[in-house]
Design a protein around this motif. Structure first.
Motif, short mmCIF file in Angstrom:
data_model
loop_
_atom_site.label_atom_id
_atom_site.label_comp_id
_atom_site.label_asym_id
_atom_site.label_seq_id
_atom_site.Cartn_x
_atom_site.Cartn_y
_atom_site.Cartn_z
N GLU A 191 -8.00 41.12 37.03
CA GLU A 191 -6.74 40.50 37.80
C GLU A 191 -5.84 39.51 36.85
O GLU A 191 -4.73 39.64 36.66
CB GLU A 191 -7.02 40.02 38.98
N ASP A 192 -6.72 38.65 36.30
CA ASP A 192 -6.11 37.47 35.49
C ASP A 192 -6.13 37.84 33.89
O ASP A 192 -6.08 36.97 33.03
CB ASP A 192 -6.79 36.49 35.81
N ASP A 193 -6.24 39.03 33.37
CA ASP A 193 -6.12 39.41 32.14
C ASP A 193 -4.85 39.55 31.67
O ASP A 193 -4.19 40.57 32.17
CB ASP A 193 -6.98 40.54 31.94
N GLY A 194 -4.29 38.62 30.85
CA GLY A 194 -2.83 38.76 30.73
C GLY A 194 -2.33 37.19 30.28
O GLY A 194 -3.14 36.37 29.88
N VAL A 195 -1.21 37.19 30.23
CA VAL A 195 -0.45 35.94 29.82
C VAL A 195 0.40 35.28 30.80
O VAL A 195 0.90 36.10 31.84
CB VAL A 195 0.17 35.65 28.55
N ILE A 196 0.63 34.03 30.87
CA ILE A 196 1.77 33.49 31.67
C ILE A 196 2.96 32.93 30.80
O ILE A 196 2.78 32.25 29.78
CB ILE A 196 1.09 32.22 32.46
N LEU A 197 4.22 33.31 31.11
CA LEU A 197 5.43 32.92 30.51
C LEU A 197 6.18 31.84 31.58
O LEU A 197 6.30 32.26 32.64
CB LEU A 197 6.24 34.06 30.16
N SER A 198 6.51 30.62 30.84
CA SER A 198 7.36 29.89 31.49
C SER A 198 8.52 29.11 30.43
O SER A 198 7.98 28.77 29.37
CB SER A 198 6.50 28.79 32.37
N SER A 199 9.78 29.13 30.95
CA SER A 199 10.59 28.43 30.14
C SER A 199 10.78 26.78 30.62
O SER A 199 10.48 26.58 31.76
CB SER A 199 12.00 28.91 30.63
N ILE A 200 10.71 26.11 29.42
CA ILE A 200 10.37 24.70 29.87
C ILE A 200 11.55 23.89 29.24
O ILE A 200 11.93 24.12 28.17
CB ILE A 200 8.95 24.15 29.16
N ILE A 201 12.05 23.03 30.01
CA ILE A 201 13.11 22.01 29.42
C ILE A 201 12.46 20.54 29.73
O ILE A 201 11.32 20.59 30.23
CB ILE A 201 14.12 22.08 30.06
N SER A 202 12.92 19.59 28.92
CA SER A 202 12.27 18.20 28.80
C SER A 202 13.68 17.34 28.94
O SER A 202 14.62 17.39 28.37
CB SER A 202 11.69 18.06 27.54
N SER A 203 13.26 16.21 29.72
CA SER A 203 14.02 15.16 29.57
C SER A 203 13.87 14.07 28.28
O SER A 203 14.78 12.99 28.10
CB SER A 203 13.89 14.10 30.93
N ASP A 204 13.07 14.34 27.55
CA ASP A 204 12.83 13.85 26.33
C ASP A 204 13.71 14.43 25.20
O ASP A 204 13.39 15.56 24.84
CB ASP A 204 11.37 13.63 25.82
N PRO A 205 14.77 13.70 24.67
CA PRO A 205 15.55 14.71 23.58
C PRO A 205 14.73 14.82 22.22
O PRO A 205 15.44 15.77 21.72
CB PRO A 205 16.73 13.57 23.36
N VAL A 220 -10.29 32.63 46.38
CA VAL A 220 -11.59 32.76 46.86
C VAL A 220 -12.37 31.39 46.85
O VAL A 220 -12.93 31.00 47.74
CB VAL A 220 -12.43 33.72 45.89
N ASN A 221 -12.48 30.66 45.68
CA ASN A 221 -13.08 29.19 45.46
C ASN A 221 -12.38 28.23 46.04
O ASN A 221 -12.83 27.04 46.12
CB ASN A 221 -13.34 29.30 44.15
N LYS A 222 -10.80 28.64 46.40
CA LYS A 222 -10.03 27.42 46.70
C LYS A 222 -9.96 26.25 45.64
O LYS A 222 -10.10 25.06 46.03
CB LYS A 222 -10.16 26.83 47.98
N ARG A 225 -6.82 37.76 44.13
CA ARG A 225 -7.58 36.65 44.28
C ARG A 225 -6.72 35.33 43.47
O ARG A 225 -7.13 34.11 44.00
CB ARG A 225 -8.85 36.86 43.27
N TYR A 226 -5.71 35.44 42.57
CA TYR A 226 -5.25 34.69 41.99
C TYR A 226 -3.67 34.71 42.26
O TYR A 226 -3.11 35.73 42.50
CB TYR A 226 -5.22 34.50 40.56
N PHE A 227 -3.08 33.51 42.15
CA PHE A 227 -1.68 33.38 42.40
C PHE A 227 -1.28 32.01 41.33
O PHE A 227 -2.00 31.20 41.33
CB PHE A 227 -1.02 33.51 43.65
N TYR A 228 0.23 32.25 41.19
CA TYR A 228 0.43 31.20 40.09
C TYR A 228 1.73 30.69 40.83
O TYR A 228 2.63 31.25 41.46
CB TYR A 228 0.63 31.69 38.57
#
Length: 525
Positions: free
Chosen positions: A471-485, A443-445, A421-424
């Motif tokens: 299906e969506d019971d969990g966590v999302i991991l993402s590495s983040i970088i920034s242009s703000d020093p 499903v709901n778009k 049902r979900y994608f990220y």
């Protein structure tokens, strides 16, 4: 962002502890491995394309509600040769170089034509893949480099051709619950003529067996001849259901003659890929158990696809979701002279860029020859996708559009080959630098997003909660970088249901933007 996208990354050879804000789930234990380009100049020489940069591998290890980070350059033969020469001496996708500038044109030709297909770089910068209990940095060539997932040390280079006749292979395999790995490659030269090959690497079946390379037991499942001998389809990934593989033989093609003569003509390999907007796209459906391709000709309008989201079977249909484009301009967008433009200039220079669109195709599997011509054979009620019988007996497919403006898709991989049902994914809004991540409800778009000003997330990775049922019971991991020093790079942890931030782990050293990777549960040190 423009100032940091093409800067050279730095190694963090020893693990450093992150500063955690919020609460990391106590059950989250393991290592997130990431791969991507990290070195864009050597000495006074520079690469032309972002996909040329030398591989920099990252790890984020979770244990006892803490996070440690480390990174190392992949010590490929390409890396070692370039560093030793203090300049770029190995050609990449968008950068063709000549190690000996004194060679005359005839010497260059003779050197290159010893093999019809060139020996490619082993700069494996795209993904991390598993064969058995071996972990490899991978790209799309015949070489992969084994790494130690704990230390990120490069163990050694492996040539697919020592185990199976392949010139190219994807960096996006599939895995089943038994630990087997399935992948797809291209055999341009070999017995039986040029073909696409799908193969299986069995899981290691004992501790003793695990100490030997898993690839030695590789099994070819099937092969599919090129539709055009000199113009095979390019592919970056493929789909897999419980009983079938689905391969999109697209209108984005590799010109074999141009590839074989690129060095001689002084052009890069990227120029050997061409989109034929007048051609059709064909969907090859292959039975996993028999290795036989269906005789039904499924086809669609010309498109370009890099990433599959998922595929599954539903009531006599094969359903698969892909991220599709109307042209092949995406690769051009990643030339560094484009990526380093200011945002307004970039938009003006890329007004005709085809945005990514999540499309669902539905292929009826049980087709009767006497089906009325012009009839839509899709009987599922939860999609507008069509598969229309043509006068010649072929099936013309029209997709259902699910979402626009997202790339680097991922799912809860426990639902791979199952109805999902979900994608990220990473949101792209007129920029090669994703500035949001999103969760799409098919499903709901509908969708929900995470964003922070001047912050650029990597591909989101889903990690399921222990004993998860939903299906969506969990966590999302993402590495983040920034242009703000003032904002340190950080590892973002989101509640996958709500997309609310539950924690972030700020890294006290530079972190570089990456491409793909995976989470190894339970792997800590």
């Amino acid at each position: 962002m423009q100032a940091i996208i093409a800067r050279n990354g730095l190694e963090t050879s020893e693990p450093v502890k992150a500063e955690v804000k919020g609460s990391i789930p106590s059950w989250l234990k393991g290592t997130l491995l990431r791969n991507g380009p990290g070195l864009f100049s050597v000495g006074n020489s520079e690469y032309n394309h972002w996909f040329d940069g030398l591989s920099l591998i990252h790890s984020f290890t979770f244990d006892n509600e803490e996070v440690t980070y480390r990174s190392k350059f992949l010590k490929s033969e390409t890396y070692k040769r370039n560093i030793k020469a203090d300049r770029i001496v190995v050609s990449e996708f968008g950068t063709m170089v000549y190690p000996d500038p004194c060679k005359n044109i005839f010497a260059r030709a003779m050197t290159h034509f010893r093999n019809i297909i060139p020996d490619f770089t082993d700069n494996n910068l795209i993904n991390i893949i598993r064969y058995g209990q071996d972990w490899y940095a991978s790209s799309e060539v015949n070489y992969i480099n084994q790494i130690d997932p704990h230390t990120l040390e490069t163990v050694g280079r492996v040539n697919y051709r020592n185990h199976i006749a392949l010139n190219l292979a994807t960096a996006h395999p599939h895995y089943d619950k038994e630990g087997n790995t399935y992948n797809m490659g291209t055999a341009i030269i070999g017995l039986g003529g040029p073909k696409y090959v799908i193969f299986k690497v069995p899981a290691a079946d004992s501790d003793k067996d695990s100490k030997k390379p898993a690839l030695r037991k590789v099994q070819q499942i099937c092969s599919v001849p090129f539709r055009s001998t000199l113009y095979p389809s390019y592919f970056h990934s493929f789909g897999m259901t419980k009983n079938y593989f689905v391969f999109v033989e697209q209108s984005f093609k590799l010109d074999i003659v141009k590839l074989a003569t690129a060095y001689f003509r002084g052009v890069n390999w990227g120029s050997c890929l061409k989109f034929d907007k007048k051609d059709s796209t064909f969907f090859q459906v292959i039975n996993i158990k028999t290795g036989k391709a269906t005789s039904i000709c499924y086809h669609a309008d010309a498109l370009v696809v890099f990433h599959h989201i998922n595929a599954y079977e539903d009531d006599g249909h094969l359903v698969f979701d892909i991220i599709a484009y109307k042209d092949a301009n995406l690769y051009d967008m990643f030339y560094l002279h484009n990526m380093t433009k200011e945002t307004d200039n970039f938009i003006n220079a890329n007004k005709d860029f085809s945005p990514p669109v999540c499309q669902r195709y539905v292929l009826p599997l049980n087709i009767q020859k006497d089906s009325p011509k012009g009839t839509n054979l899709v009987t599922l009620t939860d999609t507008t996708a069509q598969a229309v019988m043509q006068e010649d007996g072929s099936i013309y497919c029209k997709p259902d559009t699910i979402f626009e403006g997202m790339e680097l898709p991922g799912i809860n991989y426990n639902f791979n080959a199952r109805k999902h049902r979900y994608f990220y994914g990473s949101r792209l809004e007129w920029s090669p630098h994703p500035n949001k991540i999103a969760k799409v409800d098919i499903v709901n778009k509908t969708h929900i997003e995470w964003e922070q000003k001047n912050c650029y997330p990597s591909e989101p990775v889903f990690v399921a909660s222990p004993e998860a049922v939903e299906e969506d019971d969990g966590v999302i991991l993402s590495s983040i970088i920034s242009s703000d020093p003032s904002i340190s790079p950080f590892l973002l942890i989101l509640n996958a249901k709500t997309f609310e931030e539950i924690a972030r782990a700020s890294i006290p050293v530079p972190v570089h933007m990456d491409l793909h990777g995976l989470f190894i549960p339970g792997m800590v040190k």
